[in-house]
Design an enzyme around this catalytic site. Structure first.
Site, short mmCIF file in Angstrom:
data_model
loop_
_atom_site.label_atom_id
_atom_site.label_comp_id
_atom_site.label_asym_id
_atom_site.label_seq_id
_atom_site.Cartn_x
_atom_site.Cartn_y
_atom_site.Cartn_z
N HIS A 2 31.61 34.87 38.34
CA HIS A 2 33.26 34.55 38.49
C HIS A 2 32.99 33.15 39.27
O HIS A 2 33.19 32.98 40.32
CB HIS A 2 33.85 35.42 39.06
N MET A 48 34.81 30.30 40.87
CA MET A 48 36.13 29.70 41.55
C MET A 48 35.66 28.62 42.12
O MET A 48 35.48 28.41 43.10
CB MET A 48 36.33 31.08 42.50
N MET A 72 32.24 30.54 44.88
CA MET A 72 33.28 30.12 45.45
C MET A 72 32.82 28.64 46.17
O MET A 72 31.73 28.44 46.90
CB MET A 72 33.80 30.58 46.75
N MET A 94 43.13 39.46 38.78
CA MET A 94 42.81 39.52 40.17
C MET A 94 43.87 40.40 40.70
O MET A 94 45.20 40.13 40.61
CB MET A 94 42.79 38.04 40.77
N ASP A 126 30.30 36.24 42.99
CA ASP A 126 31.69 35.52 43.20
C ASP A 126 31.28 34.10 43.49
O ASP A 126 30.51 34.09 44.65
CB ASP A 126 32.46 36.26 44.37
N HIS A 162 28.37 41.36 39.58
CA HIS A 162 29.57 40.45 39.66
C HIS A 162 29.05 39.67 40.86
O HIS A 162 28.78 39.73 42.09
CB HIS A 162 30.71 41.39 39.94
N SER A 184 30.64 43.55 43.44
CA SER A 184 30.35 42.36 43.82
C SER A 184 29.42 42.28 44.97
O SER A 184 29.59 42.72 46.26
CB SER A 184 31.90 41.98 44.26
N ASP A 204 39.71 42.98 39.56
CA ASP A 204 38.88 42.59 41.01
C ASP A 204 40.03 42.44 41.99
O ASP A 204 41.07 41.58 42.26
CB ASP A 204 38.23 41.43 40.42
#
Length: 222
Positions: A68, A70, A39, A139, A37, A35, A10, A177
């Protein structure tokens, strides 16, 4: 541990001042996926990486970008991240009203589609869309921040998810994760995971340590 898992560092834990170099370094060190992330400060309490950053990173590695999302609502962002270079787009059931439609759209865009299950999200959600899923991301922390501790009850959920995927004849990857380290990676794989997201466990020690850190995760035992 019967199989060697895919290691998906990540970049939330990378040096943001040197992201291009960091992505190239983890590829050279033996990572399998990158990966990312994403957000939005709304769905989770943090703000991270937009599609322009993903686009800027794309030339620095040949590894798949595992993005990913979010964010909520998630649907308006699918095309932008795919166009920026995402190979896999994973979404939370809670981030939009029509999960089946969202997964179908991801596939229409030519990306692999993933579903993310938070610690409090039931597996029954997965049962309804399992035929559209290329990746299940479990998660093992509540999403929003890096550096959290692994929730031990996630191991049971990994086992239950693996049983569900196998019963359905699904070839989807099962990814974990949150708080993954060399100390618990083996237990995750023994429970049925075949892909591990790790941030701090990969990026600690700087670039000279990345190969050893990744090897430790790949070779961990329950």
């Amino acid at each position: 541990m019967a199989n060697t898992p895919l290691i998906c560092p990540s970049i939330l834990a990378a040096d943001f001042a040197k992201l291009g170099q960091e992505v190239a370094a983890i590829e050279a060190a033996g990572a399998d996926w990158v990966h990312v992330d994403v957000m939005d400060g709304h769905f989770v309490p943090n703000i991270t990486i937009g599609p322009d950053v993903v686009k800027a990173l794309r030339p620095h590695t040949t590894l798949p970008f595992d993005v990913h999302l979010m964010v909520a609502p998630v649907d308006p962002w699918l095309e932008a991240y795919r166009a920026a270079g995402a190979d896999i787009l994973t979404v939370h059931p809670e981030s939009g009203p029509h999960l089946h439609r969202t997964l179908g759209r991801i596939r229409q865009l030519g990306a692999r589609a993933g579903v993310v299950l938070n610690p409090g999200t039931p597996l029954t959600v997965l049962e309804e869309v399992i035929d559209l899923v290329d990746l299940v991301l479990l998660m093992s922390v509540n999403p929003g921040f890096g550096g959290q501790s692994f929730i031990d009850s996630a191991l049971t959920k990994i086992e239950r998810t693996r049983a569900l995927l196998d019963a359905a004849g699904s070839t989807a990857h099962l990814q974990v994760d949150g708080g993954v380290t060399a100390l618990n990676a083996g237990a995750c794989v023994a429970a049925g995971a075949d892909a591990l997201v790790a941030g701090t466990a990969v990026f600690k020690g700087g670039p000279d340590a990345y190969a050893a850190n990744i090897a430790a995760l790949k070779g961990a035992r329950a």
